[in-house]
Every structure is written in C-alpha cells, then in structure tokens.
Write an enzyme that holds these catalytic residues in place. Structure first.
Site, PDB file in Angstrom:
ATOM      1  N   GLU A  59       0.700  -1.260  -0.194  1.00 36.82           N
ATOM      2  CA  GLU A  59       0.266   0.005   0.324  1.00 36.82           C
ATOM      3  C   GLU A  59       0.776   1.296   0.481  1.00 36.82           C
ATOM      4  O   GLU A  59       0.339   2.211  -0.812  1.00 36.82           O
ATOM      5  CB  GLU A  59      -1.261  -0.023   1.045  1.00 36.82           C
ATOM      6  CG  GLU A  59      -2.025  -0.795   0.872  1.00 36.82           C
ATOM      7  CD  GLU A  59      -1.171  -2.462   1.545  1.00 36.82           C
ATOM      8  OE1 GLU A  59      -0.064  -2.561   1.877  1.00 36.82           O
ATOM      9  OE2 GLU A  59      -2.545  -3.203   1.696  1.00 36.82           O
ATOM     10  N   HIS A 128     -10.078  -4.737   9.796  1.00 39.74           N
ATOM     11  CA  HIS A 128     -11.401  -4.217   9.512  1.00 39.74           C
ATOM     12  C   HIS A 128     -12.809  -3.557   9.056  1.00 39.74           C
ATOM     13  O   HIS A 128     -13.290  -3.780   8.106  1.00 39.74           O
ATOM     14  CB  HIS A 128     -11.178  -5.405   7.998  1.00 39.74           C
ATOM     15  CG  HIS A 128     -10.277  -6.346   8.036  1.00 39.74           C
ATOM     16  ND1 HIS A 128      -9.320  -6.825   9.087  1.00 39.74           N
ATOM     17  CD2 HIS A 128      -9.377  -6.824   6.418  1.00 39.74           C
ATOM     18  CE1 HIS A 128      -8.713  -7.369   8.104  1.00 39.74           C
ATOM     19  NE2 HIS A 128      -8.827  -7.916   6.732  1.00 39.74           N
TER      20      HIS A 128
HETATM   21  C1  LIG Z   1      -2.524  -4.440   4.494  1.00 37.90           C
HETATM   22  C2  LIG Z   1      -3.229  -5.484   4.153  1.00 37.90           C
HETATM   23  N1  LIG Z   1      -3.177  -5.295   2.777  1.00 37.90           N
HETATM   24  C3  LIG Z   1      -4.203  -6.344   1.848  1.00 37.90           C
HETATM   25  C4  LIG Z   1      -5.438  -7.398   2.715  1.00 37.90           C
HETATM   26  C5  LIG Z   1      -6.089  -8.167   1.804  1.00 37.90           C
HETATM   27  N2  LIG Z   1      -5.729  -9.260   1.863  1.00 37.90           N
HETATM   28  C6  LIG Z   1      -5.952 -10.007   2.874  1.00 37.90           C
HETATM   29  S1  LIG Z   1      -5.019 -12.259   2.747  1.00 37.90           S
HETATM   30  C7  LIG Z   1      -4.287 -11.138   1.420  1.00 37.90           C
HETATM   31  C8  LIG Z   1      -3.827 -11.739   0.456  1.00 37.90           C
HETATM   32  C9  LIG Z   1      -2.149 -12.308   1.139  1.00 37.90           C
HETATM   33  O1  LIG Z   1      -1.544 -13.925   0.673  1.00 37.90           O
HETATM   34  P1  LIG Z   1      -0.450 -13.773   1.818  1.00 37.90           P
HETATM   35  O2  LIG Z   1      -0.089 -13.375   2.910  1.00 37.90           O
HETATM   36  O3  LIG Z   1       0.031 -14.858   0.515  1.00 37.90           O
HETATM   37  O4  LIG Z   1      -1.896 -14.793   2.467  1.00 37.90           O
HETATM   38  P2  LIG Z   1      -2.508 -16.514   2.390  1.00 37.90           P
HETATM   39  O5  LIG Z   1      -3.783 -16.049   2.261  1.00 37.90           O
HETATM   40  O6  LIG Z   1      -1.999 -16.514   0.500  1.00 37.90           O
HETATM   41  O7  LIG Z   1      -1.870 -18.030   3.242  1.00 37.90           O
HETATM   42  C10 LIG Z   1      -4.780  -9.702   0.855  1.00 37.90           C
HETATM   43  C11 LIG Z   1      -4.355  -8.584  -0.096  1.00 37.90           C
HETATM   44  C12 LIG Z   1      -4.372  -7.271   4.435  1.00 37.90           C
HETATM   45  N3  LIG Z   1      -5.319  -8.446   4.486  1.00 37.90           N
HETATM   46  N4  LIG Z   1      -3.693  -6.485   4.467  1.00 37.90           N
END
Ligand SMILES: Cc1ncc(C[n+]2csc(CCOP(=O)(O)OP(=O)(O)O)c2C)c(N)n1
Ligand SMILES: [Mg+2]
Lengths: 323, 339
Positions: A59, A128
């Site tokens: 971000e 959130h």
């Molecule tokens: C700062 C922030 N940006 C965006 C999100 C939205 N978001 C939730 S899960 C996710 C993907 C995360 O990917 P990863 O770290 O690989 O975890 P996974 O869900 O694949 O286990 C995103 C972008 C968030 N929770 N926090």
C-alpha cells in the site's frame, strides 16, 4: 429516470472515466471489495490491460507511486479496498499528497483518487472496519467524498477524477445492492453540494455514506409516529456545503448527526462543533451524535451491533432531541 | 519423507493434521449452511508445514500468525472447541468473541497477536525476538506468514533489523502459490514478487534462507528443527520458504469442499471429482503423510481409520460446544479497551 443497482452505477462511472481520459490509470484488485460482483471488474481489466493494474500488497508503495505519477501528469485512481489498509499508506497520503500543493507554494499538484471501503460490514472485526474519514479530515489538503446512492457514486467519482487535488473516495460495501435512479446522461456531481435526501420539518438528521440509507429507513418509521425527519447528506466533507446544512438546521432547530466514525473527534463531532458555533441561538435542543462507540470494533455480531450507530440508536436520538 | 521421530510422535503429528483438516472442512460446511457469517481463511493444504514446524518449538517460544491462523493454533495444541466458539463469535471463544477468525490467538500457548493486516506481524515477531534476547532467555520468536506479506515494506525493514542485530527469530513463509495458482490464475490472491526464489529477499539482508517442500512433513521437520537449533544457539535470524500447492477448494474467496477428506483417498482417488483429483493425488499433505506412515509400516490402515474417526468425533464435539456457547453480553463490547 432509469434505475441502476449501486455497483452497476459505480462500474458504469468507472468505464466512462477510463474511456474519456487516457491519463486515468487504475491500481486495483477488484474495486468492489469482496462483493460477489467483483467478477465484473475483470471485464474492465480486459478492456484496459495497460491502464488497470493489480498492484502487489504494497500500500505505501502503490499509493506513493500513484502520487508521483499524478505529479508527473497522470490521473491515477488507487484502490485500497478495505479503508483500514489506508494506514499502511498513511505517510504517502497524509504527509506527501496532502502537503504537496501547499508546501510547494502552489506549484505541485497531486490529483490522485484514493478509493476505499469503510465501516462496519458485518464480522470485519477490529482490523477491517475503520472509518478513517475524520482522521483524514484532520489533514488539510485532502478532498473527502462519501457517496450514498447509485446516482451519487457515479457522479461523484467523475468529479473526483477531474479534481486537481488528492481526493479520498470513501465507499461502503453495504450500499452495493441499493437500487436507485441514475440519469443516462453523463453527470458529474460537483463537490460541496449537500443533498437533502428527504424533506421534513421536525428534525434535521445529517448523515454520511451508508448511514444516509439507514437514516432514511428510520425516517420512514418515525413518519408513522408523526415525526417528520429531514435527512441531509453532505456528500463531500471537504469541501463542505455548510450552507445547506445550516438552512435545514434553521428550519427544524433540532439536529442529530449520524456517522460511522468513532465518537471522539469524529465527523459528527466536527459538524456538531460547527453548527454549535454558527447556530447556537437557532437550536432548541442539544445536538445529538450517533456514531460507533469508542472501542475497537468487536467481531461477534451482537457486540458489533451494540457499538454501531444502529437504527434504534438513531431513532432514540431523534426522539430525544424532540423531547 | 517422514520426520525422524518416534512412532508415538508421528501419530501425534497425524492426529494434528487430521484435526486441522476436519476442523476446516466442518467450518466451511457451517459457513455454506449460513450458520455463521463473515470472511475466514482455512489452512487446508498447508498441514504438513504448520504441524511439524510447530512441533519443533519449545513451550516458551513466541508465535505470531495471520488471517490463516487456525492450523497454527491447532498445531500448537489449542482447544478446537474454544477456537470454533471464537470463530462463531461466542462467549467461550478464546478472545471472548472479540477477535473472530482473523484474530484468534491464545497467549497461554505463546501467541501474542494474530493480525489480519498482511505483513503486520513481521515487525512484531522481530520485536519479540529483541525482547527475549534482552531478557537473556533462550526463547525464540517465530513469524508464520504468507508469501504475500513479502510484498509489504514492513518485511524488508524487519529483515534488516533482525539481521543487523542478530535477533533470535524464525521467519517461516508459507508460500501457498506454488505453480502460479492464485493471483496469476486470476482467482485467490497470492504473491506478485519481482524476486524469485522468495528466499533471495531475506538473503539480500544476509539472513540464511532456504526453501522446503511444505507438503513433505519430514523435510519441513528437518529444516525447521535445524534452524531452531541455530537460532537458539545465538546464530541470528533464519528464513524458510515452505512451498505448498493451493488447495483447489480455496482458490475463490469463499471455500467449498470438493470432497470430504477420507484416508481411503490416499490409495484411490477415483471418488474425487476430476477437476480436483490431481491435487488430492499429488499435493494433499495429509494424504501424502498417511500414505507414508502406512508404507513405512508405522501404522496400519485400520489404525489410520481409527484416528480419523476419533478426530471426526472431536470436531463434532467442538461444533456442538461452540453452538451451545451463548453470544457474549452486549456490554462486554465496552470492556478490554485498556489494560
Ligand atoms: C495490509 C493489507 N492489505 C491487503 C489485505 C487483503 N488481503 C487479505 S489476505 C491477502 C493475501 C495474502 O496473501 P498471503 O500473504 O500469501 O497469504 P495467504 O492468504 O495466501 O495465506 C490480502 C491481500 C490485508 N489483509 N492487509
Ligand atoms: Mg499466499
């Protein structure tokens, strides 16, 4: 006038913007959050593969990149999805974008639109569910937009993109299924024009974003009790159409302000202060605020309901200013 | 490959993996029946990472986890009844209903914070490592996060400090996007990194970093136990990227279970719908593990069935317990704001 569902009006506005101005680049994952309609956004991605880009989960990086791109001539729209993630980008938004024009003595413009979904969405819990509009309002240099109807979301988005200032566009997931009139014609709704969403002579309810719809529901119910509520939607906090708000206050002489920020130093606090300063002698009852209680947002449904500016709390506040 | 552990320990790992799998499958069922609302993330497909990795830790160690925390908590010994009660927002939940799926944590098991902010815990885990070293203990701090978190600047900043100050922290990055599923396929998100392999990023900060097959319990146990030993001896931070293949039921935002996991599938996948068959045959870490347990004659197929039935019972008790637990009193929303 034809009717559209909110998400349709929003996507239509976005398409019109992308078609009209090649300087618009959109950094977004879905633009509709987790909504079931997010698939429709993929169609837009297909049509504008070079100008609609899904950024990494960075971000502070992509907001700053958009600000820099705006300084160099583009008109970027950045989607932060959940408004709480704005905090990850805070330094770039509030300390770079908001200050750019002023500290350059009027030289540097940063016309970025920061799009986000705020508020209590049901189970969003503490991390959130933020409504950062008041925190951002505390940073001079940012325009702040809070649409509440299909017509407004389309019309305000256009003005946001055309604005020469950094603009915070704060939307709400719970509005997405709302149906309402939207003109066929290209319409940009100017900033700084409040909208009286319902006329009434007994109490002025000033509400923002999804709270406008909630207050309209409450107003319907109270009409059955013989209470005529006027619902006024500022639509933009910066610039603020204080005149329209005060005209309503002078008419009804009783005010309730409803917003999803936490109570302390929230949007309702600022509006109440301004109304109190300008119109103390016009008021027949103390101003009442209905906001999210001053605690982090709990997950459990009944707890979330308890701290939220619920229909029953709005109705109670209206009755209280009348008693 | 099986972890180099006595039979009893292997059976314990097996139980934990089944527990996670059945807990998550039950949770998805409850959500799809609309018995609870809200966004949640399941750990299916990553069981052979979390379970053996967490088994390498000591009781005093700290663990920080993310939105995908259920498996980590269960691997560490959390009570599935109270975990589920939390996810349903009930009074007997670990966080009294305040946290929900995104934030379930159990401080008594060493989890100080479960953050739904991607990247949010990487500095926190680094800070706990700083503290345990300042306190002159031999505890370590473990940061369990997804590949996407590496996209956040907080990761890079933390790696720098951990490396500069030789902090006792293990960064266990669970890359569930092997084979470009997820974001690349236009479905669920996973990472978009210019750096690949991901280990190049921490390596750039001089943090020893290695990859491991996250569906291979023995390999995970081997590298994690070795890394933990080095960190405890004062060797500074370590980074491990555990690669798993995204479970096909979880590629969209709202998971669906293609088929209830049953040990029999480990030997015959024909009952699995064709679209998902490959995953259950080649990439399902639970099935891989039990197949090896049987092949290496650690347990019989009958014993596996017994374990499976026992865990199914535990999970249905958890469901019953969680639904019996009342919602918290509304006024409790006002508590816990300050210590
Ligand atoms: C700062 C922030 N940006 C965006 C999100 C939205 N978001 C939730 S899960 C996710 C993907 C995360 O990917 P990863 O770290 O690989 O975890 P996974 O869900 O694949 O286990 C995103 C972008 C968030 N929770 N926090
Ligand atoms: Mg991932």
């Amino acid at each position: 006038m034809r009717e559209l569902v909110y998400y349709e009006a929003k996507l239509e506005g976005l398409r019109e913007i992308l078609a009209a101005d090649e300087r618009v680049h959109l950094f977004a994952e879905s633009f509709l959050g987790l909504s079931e309609h997010r698939g429709l956004f993929r169609e837009i991605v297909k049509d504008y593969p070079d100008r609609v880009i899904a950024p990494p989960i960075s971000e502070i990086g992509f907001c700053g990149l958009a600000i820099g791109a705006a300084m160099a001539g583009l008109r970027p729209i950045v989607d932060l999805s959940t408004a709480s993630f704005t905090f990850e980008a805070w330094p770039q938004i509030v300390n770079e974008a908001a200050n750019a024009l002023y500290m350059s003595g009027g030289q540097t413009r940063a016309p970025v639109v920061f799009h986000m979904l705020h508020g209590l969405r049901g189970g969003g819990a503490a991390q959130h569910s933020h409504s950062p509009q008041a925190m951002l309002w505390n940073c001079p240099g940012l325009e702040i937009v809070l649409p509440s109807s299909p017509r407004d979301v389309r019309g305000l988005l256009k003005t946001a993109v055309n604005s020469n200032n950094p603009t915070i566009f704060i939307d709400h997931t719970l509005l997405f299924e709302l149906r309402g009139p939207v003109p066929e014609a290209d319409e940009a709704i100017p900033f700084g024009q409040a909208d009286v969403k319902r006329a009434g002579g007994d109490v002025t309810v000033i509400a923002t974003s999804y709270m406008v719809q909630r207050c309209l529901t409450v107003a319907d119910r109270l009409a059955n009790e013989g209470i005529q509520v006027e619902v006024v939607d500022p639509r933009t906090l910066v610039p603020l159409d204080f005149q329209t708000l005060m005209a309503s206050v002078e008419k009804t002489r009783r005010v309730v302000i409803v917003d999803e920020c936490h109570q302390s130093c929230g949007v309702a606090a600022e509006l109440a202060a301004r109304i109190g300063e300008a119109g103390f002698d016009k008021l027949q009852a103390p101003i009442r605020r209905v906001t999210t209680l001053d605690v982090p947002v709990p997950y459990s449904a009944p707890l979330e309901e308890f701290i939220s500016p619920s229909e029953s709390r709005v109705a109670d506040a209206v009755r209280a200013v009348l008693s | 490959m099986l972890p180099k552990l006595p039979r009893e320990s292997l059976i314990e790992l097996c139980r934990k993996m089944f527990l996670i799998r059945y807990f998550e499958e039950a949770l998805i069922g409850l959500h799809n029946e609309e018995r609870f609302k809200g966004h949640y993330h399941v750990y299916i497909g990553q069981e052979a990472t979390g379970v053996p990795a967490i088994s390498c830790l000591g009781v005093g160690d700290y663990l920080f986890t993310t939105h995908r925390n259920h498996g980590h908590l269960l691997a560490r010994g959390a009570d599935p009844r109270r975990l589920l009660a939390e996810i349903l927002g009930r009074r007997d939940g670990y966080n009294k209903g305040k946290g929900g799926s995104f934030h379930t944590n159990v401080t008594s098991l060493g989890f100080p914070q479960t953050s739904g902010v991607v990247g949010g815990i990487i500095p926190l885990a680094t800070g706990a490592a700083y503290a345990v070293r300042a306190q002159k203990t031999d505890r370590i701090s473990v940061c369990l996060f997804g590949d996407g978190a590496l996209e956040e600047g907080a990761a890079a900043e933390s790696f720098n400090m951990a490396s500069l100050w030789k902090l006792p922290v293990l960064y266990l990055c669970e890359n569930n996007g092997k084979y470009g599923q997820g974001k690349a396929a236009g479905t669920a998100r996973s990472s978009t990194m210019a750096v690949y392999p991901l280990t190049d990023l921490p390596a750039g900060y001089k943090i020893p970093a290695q990859q491991v097959d996250g569906t291979n319990a023995g390999a995970v146990h081997g590298v994690v136990s070795e890394a933990v030993k080095k960190i405890r001896q004062g060797g500074g931070p370590q980074f491990i990227e555990a690669q798993t293949v995204r479970w096909p039921g979880g590629v969209t935002n709202w998971p669906v279970v293609p088929i209830a996991t049953d040990a029999a599938i480990a030997w015959d996948v024909t009952s699995v719908p064709e679209a998902e068959r490959e995953w259950y045959r080649d990439s399902d870490p639970v099935l891989i593990f039990i197949r090896e347990l049987v092949e290496k004659k650690q347990v019989s197929r009958e014993e596996i069935s017994e374990i499976q039935q026992g865990i199914l019972g535990v999970v249905s008790q958890a469901v019953e317990f969680a639904f019996d637990s009342p919602y918290p009193n509304s006024e409790t929303a006002l508590e816990d704001v300050f210590a």
